[in-house]
Scaffold this active site. Structure first.
Site, PDB file in Angstrom:
ATOM      1  N   HIS A   1      37.849  41.052  29.706  1.00 43.10           N
ATOM      2  CA  HIS A   1      37.557  42.461  29.380  1.00 43.10           C
ATOM      3  C   HIS A   1      36.050  42.606  29.248  1.00 43.10           C
ATOM      4  O   HIS A   1      35.390  41.755  28.654  1.00 43.10           O
ATOM      5  CB  HIS A   1      38.253  42.862  28.077  1.00 43.10           C
ATOM      6  CG  HIS A   1      38.070  44.321  27.760  1.00 43.10           C
ATOM      7  ND1 HIS A   1      37.134  44.766  26.869  1.00 43.10           N
ATOM      8  CD2 HIS A   1      38.664  45.430  28.275  1.00 43.10           C
ATOM      9  CE1 HIS A   1      37.184  46.097  26.812  1.00 43.10           C
ATOM     10  NE2 HIS A   1      38.101  46.521  27.655  1.00 43.10           N
TER      11      HIS A   1
ATOM     12  N   TYR B   1      43.133  40.500  31.288  1.00 42.76           N
ATOM     13  CA  TYR B   1      41.985  40.608  32.194  1.00 42.76           C
ATOM     14  C   TYR B   1      41.603  39.242  32.773  1.00 42.76           C
ATOM     15  O   TYR B   1      40.906  38.458  32.116  1.00 42.76           O
ATOM     16  CB  TYR B   1      40.790  41.222  31.433  1.00 42.76           C
ATOM     17  CG  TYR B   1      41.143  42.576  30.864  1.00 42.76           C
ATOM     18  CD1 TYR B   1      40.895  43.723  31.592  1.00 42.76           C
ATOM     19  CD2 TYR B   1      41.790  42.683  29.632  1.00 42.76           C
ATOM     20  CE1 TYR B   1      41.274  44.964  31.101  1.00 42.76           C
ATOM     21  CE2 TYR B   1      42.178  43.919  29.131  1.00 42.76           C
ATOM     22  CZ  TYR B   1      41.917  45.056  29.871  1.00 42.76           C
ATOM     23  OH  TYR B   1      42.309  46.271  29.387  1.00 42.76           O
TER      24      TYR B   1
ATOM     25  N   TYR C   1      48.274  56.991  31.374  1.00 42.20           N
ATOM     26  CA  TYR C   1      47.955  58.061  30.417  1.00 42.20           C
ATOM     27  C   TYR C   1      46.455  58.354  30.504  1.00 42.20           C
ATOM     28  O   TYR C   1      45.642  57.419  30.542  1.00 42.20           O
ATOM     29  CB  TYR C   1      48.303  57.621  28.978  1.00 42.20           C
ATOM     30  CG  TYR C   1      48.044  58.743  28.003  1.00 42.20           C
ATOM     31  CD1 TYR C   1      49.033  59.676  27.728  1.00 42.20           C
ATOM     32  CD2 TYR C   1      46.788  58.911  27.416  1.00 42.20           C
ATOM     33  CE1 TYR C   1      48.787  60.747  26.887  1.00 42.20           C
ATOM     34  CE2 TYR C   1      46.538  59.980  26.575  1.00 42.20           C
ATOM     35  CZ  TYR C   1      47.541  60.889  26.313  1.00 42.20           C
ATOM     36  OH  TYR C   1      47.292  61.950  25.492  1.00 42.20           O
TER      37      TYR C   1
ATOM     38  N   ASP D   1      39.987  53.575  27.192  1.00 46.66           N
ATOM     39  CA  ASP D   1      38.528  53.471  27.337  1.00 46.66           C
ATOM     40  C   ASP D   1      37.834  54.549  26.527  1.00 46.66           C
ATOM     41  O   ASP D   1      38.468  55.443  25.985  1.00 46.66           O
ATOM     42  CB  ASP D   1      38.149  53.591  28.820  1.00 46.66           C
ATOM     43  CG  ASP D   1      38.372  52.268  29.535  1.00 46.66           C
ATOM     44  OD1 ASP D   1      38.117  51.216  28.914  1.00 46.66           O
ATOM     45  OD2 ASP D   1      38.813  52.295  30.690  1.00 46.66           O
TER      46      ASP D   1
ATOM     47  N   GLU E   1      52.296  51.434  39.954  1.00 47.98           N
ATOM     48  CA  GLU E   1      51.791  52.350  38.922  1.00 47.98           C
ATOM     49  C   GLU E   1      51.348  53.653  39.593  1.00 47.98           C
ATOM     50  O   GLU E   1      50.724  53.628  40.641  1.00 47.98           O
ATOM     51  CB  GLU E   1      50.594  51.675  38.242  1.00 47.98           C
ATOM     52  CG  GLU E   1      49.846  52.567  37.276  1.00 47.98           C
ATOM     53  CD  GLU E   1      48.535  51.928  36.801  1.00 47.98           C
ATOM     54  OE1 GLU E   1      48.587  50.914  36.100  1.00 47.98           O
ATOM     55  OE2 GLU E   1      47.468  52.470  37.141  1.00 47.98           O
TER      56      GLU E   1
ATOM     57  N   GLN F   1      44.704  43.446  34.849  1.00 46.25           N
ATOM     58  CA  GLN F   1      43.760  44.274  35.592  1.00 46.25           C
ATOM     59  C   GLN F   1      43.798  43.821  37.051  1.00 46.25           C
ATOM     60  O   GLN F   1      44.155  42.672  37.344  1.00 46.25           O
ATOM     61  CB  GLN F   1      42.350  44.064  35.004  1.00 46.25           C
ATOM     62  CG  GLN F   1      41.267  44.910  35.608  1.00 46.25           C
ATOM     63  CD  GLN F   1      41.599  46.385  35.532  1.00 46.25           C
ATOM     64  OE1 GLN F   1      42.329  46.887  36.374  1.00 46.25           O
ATOM     65  NE2 GLN F   1      41.067  47.067  34.523  1.00 46.25           N
TER      66      GLN F   1
HETATM   67  P1  FAD Z   1      42.189  45.748  23.450  1.00 49.69           P
HETATM   68  O1  FAD Z   1      43.239  44.712  23.629  1.00 49.69           O
HETATM   69  O2  FAD Z   1      42.169  46.500  22.172  1.00 49.69           O
HETATM   70  O3  FAD Z   1      40.783  45.006  23.669  1.00 49.69           O
HETATM   71  C1  FAD Z   1      39.559  45.726  23.736  1.00 49.69           C
HETATM   72  C2  FAD Z   1      38.407  44.775  23.484  1.00 49.69           C
HETATM   73  O4  FAD Z   1      38.376  44.373  22.110  1.00 49.69           O
HETATM   74  C3  FAD Z   1      38.487  43.462  24.252  1.00 49.69           C
HETATM   75  O5  FAD Z   1      37.182  43.081  24.584  1.00 49.69           O
HETATM   76  C4  FAD Z   1      39.148  42.479  23.288  1.00 49.69           C
HETATM   77  O6  FAD Z   1      38.717  41.151  23.519  1.00 49.69           O
HETATM   78  C5  FAD Z   1      38.684  42.985  21.935  1.00 49.69           C
HETATM   79  N1  FAD Z   1      39.729  42.990  20.897  1.00 49.69           N
HETATM   80  C6  FAD Z   1      41.057  43.158  21.052  1.00 49.69           C
HETATM   81  N2  FAD Z   1      41.671  43.218  19.851  1.00 49.69           N
HETATM   82  C7  FAD Z   1      40.712  43.096  18.926  1.00 49.69           C
HETATM   83  C8  FAD Z   1      40.704  43.097  17.490  1.00 49.69           C
HETATM   84  N3  FAD Z   1      41.847  43.253  16.801  1.00 49.69           N
HETATM   85  N4  FAD Z   1      39.510  42.966  16.846  1.00 49.69           N
HETATM   86  C9  FAD Z   1      38.359  42.834  17.546  1.00 49.69           C
HETATM   87  N5  FAD Z   1      38.306  42.804  18.918  1.00 49.69           N
HETATM   88  C10 FAD Z   1      39.459  42.940  19.582  1.00 49.69           C
HETATM   89  N6  FAD Z   1      43.471  53.046  30.157  1.00 49.69           N
HETATM   90  C11 FAD Z   1      43.900  54.316  29.954  1.00 49.69           C
HETATM   91  O7  FAD Z   1      43.197  55.105  29.308  1.00 49.69           O
HETATM   92  N7  FAD Z   1      45.113  54.740  30.419  1.00 49.69           N
HETATM   93  C12 FAD Z   1      45.950  53.921  31.106  1.00 49.69           C
HETATM   94  O8  FAD Z   1      47.028  54.348  31.519  1.00 49.69           O
HETATM   95  C13 FAD Z   1      45.520  52.574  31.359  1.00 49.69           C
HETATM   96  N8  FAD Z   1      46.317  51.698  32.024  1.00 49.69           N
HETATM   97  C14 FAD Z   1      45.906  50.380  32.181  1.00 49.69           C
HETATM   98  C15 FAD Z   1      46.801  49.456  32.764  1.00 49.69           C
HETATM   99  C16 FAD Z   1      46.439  48.114  32.891  1.00 49.69           C
HETATM  100  C17 FAD Z   1      47.404  47.143  33.507  1.00 49.69           C
HETATM  101  C18 FAD Z   1      45.162  47.686  32.432  1.00 49.69           C
HETATM  102  C19 FAD Z   1      44.742  46.255  32.580  1.00 49.69           C
HETATM  103  C20 FAD Z   1      44.278  48.593  31.850  1.00 49.69           C
HETATM  104  C21 FAD Z   1      44.644  49.946  31.715  1.00 49.69           C
HETATM  105  N9  FAD Z   1      43.810  50.882  31.072  1.00 49.69           N
HETATM  106  C22 FAD Z   1      44.243  52.175  30.856  1.00 49.69           C
HETATM  107  C23 FAD Z   1      42.459  50.507  30.663  1.00 49.69           C
HETATM  108  C24 FAD Z   1      42.377  49.985  29.222  1.00 49.69           C
HETATM  109  O9  FAD Z   1      42.710  51.001  28.316  1.00 49.69           O
HETATM  110  C25 FAD Z   1      40.941  49.510  29.015  1.00 49.69           C
HETATM  111  O10 FAD Z   1      40.695  48.355  29.776  1.00 49.69           O
HETATM  112  C26 FAD Z   1      40.456  49.344  27.577  1.00 49.69           C
HETATM  113  O11 FAD Z   1      39.028  49.192  27.615  1.00 49.69           O
HETATM  114  C27 FAD Z   1      41.006  48.121  26.853  1.00 49.69           C
HETATM  115  O12 FAD Z   1      42.331  48.263  26.541  1.00 49.69           O
HETATM  116  P2  FAD Z   1      43.127  47.023  25.886  1.00 49.69           P
HETATM  117  O13 FAD Z   1      44.423  47.489  25.427  1.00 49.69           O
HETATM  118  O14 FAD Z   1      43.056  45.855  26.775  1.00 49.69           O
HETATM  119  O15 FAD Z   1      42.169  46.800  24.614  1.00 49.69           O
END
Ligand code: FAD
Length: 319
Positions: free
Chosen positions: A185, A181, A52, A128, A20, A212
């Site tokens: 998370h 995660y 991003y 985030d 990445e 992660q």
């Molecule tokens: P989600 O899957 O939406 O989860 C967020 C939280 O809400 C979790 O605690 C989950 O348990 C809970 N949840 C999920 N869905 C729901 C629902 N429908 N209703 C209620 N609760 C729910 N960030 C960036 O800004 N840019 C990047 O390029 C980037 N790249 C990344 C690459 C990887 C491999 C990883 C692991 C993370 C990356 N991140 C990036 C960070 C990521 O955006 C953050 O960790 C963010 O806080 C969570 O994203 P997510 O898609 O896992 O969230």
């Protein structure tokens, strides 16, 4: 363009190498990106991820001492870099796409751009909070969770655009990756709940998981076992980051909410220079990588953070 899941299927059990990168800071040349990728091409990555970065609030002091609040994106260019990488290196590029800062309409437009460019792989995430804000706030007409973003991408794959009366809706063809995660998370109340939402992301259209970073393989192996027990059957790609400076011992846990094993932290703390820390970090990551290859992981995905030397030293020993 090949879907990530097809790259994995075509490898027939062989562990693939990928990494990445971050877009350069605004104003820097794309050559900094190429310089970070070129030394790693000998390990034949079938795909490269491009992160991003959403907007941040920055404060500039004005004459008289008043502060001016400005919105800035410090690392723009994710889509352009993906297209440039595909052209130059003939590998697939996977843009990260997030909910934060995007309305549904803007998400649709971003996806249309990607589709026109022949970029059919995306890693779909929530993103985030803005750095100065304590929690994540979606845009008024944006998505609150990755689940909603995945649903929009899936709908577009079925030719369902936001306007239901569109006369000639062309379906897109995105392969959707999602984030997982091994150490949970940080906002999730417990692992069980986090896995419930991870499963939902797969049911809605996620085809593979990228994790992660983690420094203890057992955490990853336990996570995979729990995912399988929940009925999550898609490929799970471990994300690895070699520690390269002493500062990262506190920085990485605070940013990424990950644990650094005592043995690794202690070994780094006895080092006199960052060059020594880097050597320890590389050796630790080689060991992690070799064990994970033996465990049969589909891909080893390295967080290079734009610097190739540590990842190259690891890949040389593993691939
Ligand atoms: P989600 O899957 O939406 O989860 C967020 C939280 O809400 C979790 O605690 C989950 O348990 C809970 N949840 C999920 N869905 C729901 C629902 N429908 N209703 C209620 N609760 C729910 N960030 C960036 O800004 N840019 C990047 O390029 C980037 N790249 C990344 C690459 C990887 C491999 C990883 C692991 C993370 C990356 N991140 C990036 C960070 C990521 O955006 C953050 O960790 C963010 O806080 C969570 O994203 P997510 O898609 O896992 O969230």
């Amino acid at each position: 363009m090949t879907k990530i899941v097809d790259h994995i299927a075509q490898a027939k059990g062989r562990t693939l190498f990928s990494f990445e990168i971050l877009p350069p800071l605004k104003g820097e040349s794309i050559n900094t990106i190429y310089a970070g990728i070129e030394p790693l091409m000998e390990f034949k990555p079938p795909f490269i991820d491009v992160t991003y970065h959403r907007e941040e609030y920055v404060y500039r002091q004005k004459p008289g001492g008043l502060l001016e609040k400005r919105v800035e994106r410090k690392r723009p260019g994710t889509v352009g870099i993906c297209a440039a990488i595909m052209n130059r290196f003939h590998v697939d590029a996977v843009p990260h796409i997030i909910c934060g800062g995007f309305s549904r309409e803007e998400t649709e437009e971003a996806l249309i751009d990607l589709h026109f460019l022949g970029i059919d792989n995306v890693l779909a995430m929530r993103g985030d909070a803005i750095k100065s804000e304590g929690r994540f706030y979606p845009e008024p007409d944006g998505h609150a969770y990755a689940t909603d973003l995945i649903s929009q991408i899936r709908a577009l794959n079925e030719g369902k655009y936001l306007d239901p009366e569109m006369p000639r809706p062309t379906p897109t063809n995105f392969c959707i990756g999602v984030a997982g995660y091994p150490e949970k998370h940080f906002e999730a109340p417990n692992m069980k709940t986090d896995l419930k939402w991870l499963k939902k992301k797969i049911e809605l259209g996620g085809e593979y998981i990228v994790t992660q970073m983690f420094f203890n393989n057992q955490a990853f192996l336990d996570f995979v076992e729990k995912c399988r027990a929940e009925g999550i059957t898609v490929p799970i790609i471990p994300g690895l980051k070699p520690i390269t400076t002493r500062k990262q011992l506190t920085l990485l846990p605070s940013i990424f909410h990950v644990d650094i094993p005592e043995a690794l932290a202690e070994a780094c703390e006895t080092c006199k220079t960052d060059a020594e820390v880097k050597q320890i970090g590389i050796e630790w990551c080689i060991q992690q990588s070799k064990e994970l290859v033996s465990a049969g992981v589909p891909v080893l995905h390295y967080y290079s953070m734009g610097k190739s030397d540590a990842v190259k030293a690891i890949a040389k020993e593993v691939f």
